[in-house]
Design a protein around this motif. Structure first.
Motif: not given
Ligand SMILES: C[S@@+](CC[C@H](N)C(=O)[O-])C[C@H]1O[C@@H](n2cnc3c(N)ncnc32)[C@H](O)[C@@H]1O
Length: 307
Positions: A25, A36, A40, A43, A66, A124, A155, A219, A247
């Protein structure tokens, strides 16, 4: 340095724990990667309607940014990656969890996984770093490994969005300045229009259920062999939950400013002023530590951090 394979490139990026964090990241900080990662993961969890019964895969898991957040919320989490060094860092970070496993991949194949062994999968910031043939091969492999009735979230960079286009132009500028005989970086950023990305997803066998395009990323949430009623229900759910999955415009603006800082177009002070003006928005706790850490780590570039 020229890299001959995805594996060689990403093992190089992941040579140390700090460089591995930077590669996933950009932050080089465990604290920021956790922030972060939580953003994510939220989401992804909503996009996939994640539940405790799910057998979940992350394609290109990196350091488990993640996965560390999602593993406690599913039955089983599998992380796969082309880089064995990334997997070493991920194993370390996900050590406390018993419901996880990892596999190193050979190029564009999930042959380590049996047919229909997953209920859901996501990827991701990975499919944007490979040739489009490989992107499509991976989508086909996801279709084989996810069972009918399952969902995927994927994505990539959105070429059709103004900030996505600007990001692409930075790429072009870099390339233009390089030696003519130099090979293109094997893991360079690749961009798709939403139509193109959805086309790959569809041809791999999935039914696109939602395609969010209002940011520098396309996405897509897609289903595997869903009947018409389930497709309609998922359409409705994903449109009602769009604000939690897609986003936001503010996220896009902050991303644009961050890239401008990295490429030297603006000073990080400008981003911090902008963050102050938007205090209270959910994107601010993600970008503030990111920008501040970046500034603190490079005083030779931007001067001493004032805090
Ligand atoms: C930018 S990092 C993102 C990591 C993670 N998905 C996240 O969001 O934190 C990209 C990851 O994709 C992996 N990767 C790159 N190319 C790959 C490929 N062809 N096959 C599998 N993994 C790949 C890299 O090793 C790296 O861990």
């Amino acid at each position: 340095m020229e890299f001959e394979s995805y594996k060689q490139f990403w093992d190089h990026q992941a040579a140390t724990p700090e460089s591995a964090l930077a590669a996933v990241d950009g932050s080089t900080s465990e604290q920021v990667v956790q922030i972060t990662g939580q953003f994510t993961a939220q989401q992804v969890a909503i996009a996939l309607a994640l539940n405790k019964e799910d057998r979940l895969l992350e394609l290109g898991c990196g350091v488990g940014r993640i996965g560390r957040e999602l593993a406690p919320h599913c039955q089983h989490w599998t992380g796969v990656d082309i880089s064995e060094k990334m997997i070493l860092h991920a194993r370390e970070r996900l050590g406390p969890f018993e419901n996880v496993d990892f596999h190193q991949l050979s190029r564009s194949s999930l042959d380590v996984l049996e047919d229909n062994c997953l209920t859901k999968a996501y990827s991701v910031a990975v499919l944007c770093h490979m040739d489009k043939e490989d992107l499509y091969l991976y989508l086909q492999e996801l279709h084989r490994a996810v069972r009918p009735g399952g969902l995927i979230y994927v994505e990539t960079w959105n070429l059709a969005h103004p900030i996505g286009w600007k990001r692409w132009e930075y790429e072009v500028k870099n390339w233009h300045g390089s030696e003519q005989k130099q090979r293109k970086d094997v893991a360079r950023n690749q961009f798709c229009t939403p139509d193109e990305f959805e086309l790959y997803v569809r041809h791999a066998g999935f039914t696109p259920l939602a395609c969010y395009t209002g940011s520098p990323w396309v996405q897509v949430v897609a289903g595997h062999t869903l009947d018409d009623t389930e497709v309609a229900l998922q359409h409705q759910r994903l449109s009602e939950q769009a604000a939690e999955i897609a986003y936001s415009p503010l996220f896009g603006q902050l991303f644009e400013q961050t890239v401008d800082v990295i490429y030297g177009a603006i000073h990080p002070r400008e981003v911090i002023d902008f963050l102050d003006q938007h205090a209270g928005e959910k994107e601010i706790p993600v970008f503030r530590p990111f920008i501040e850490t970046m500034w603190k780590k490079q005083p030779e570039r931007w001067g001493e951090f004032p805090g």
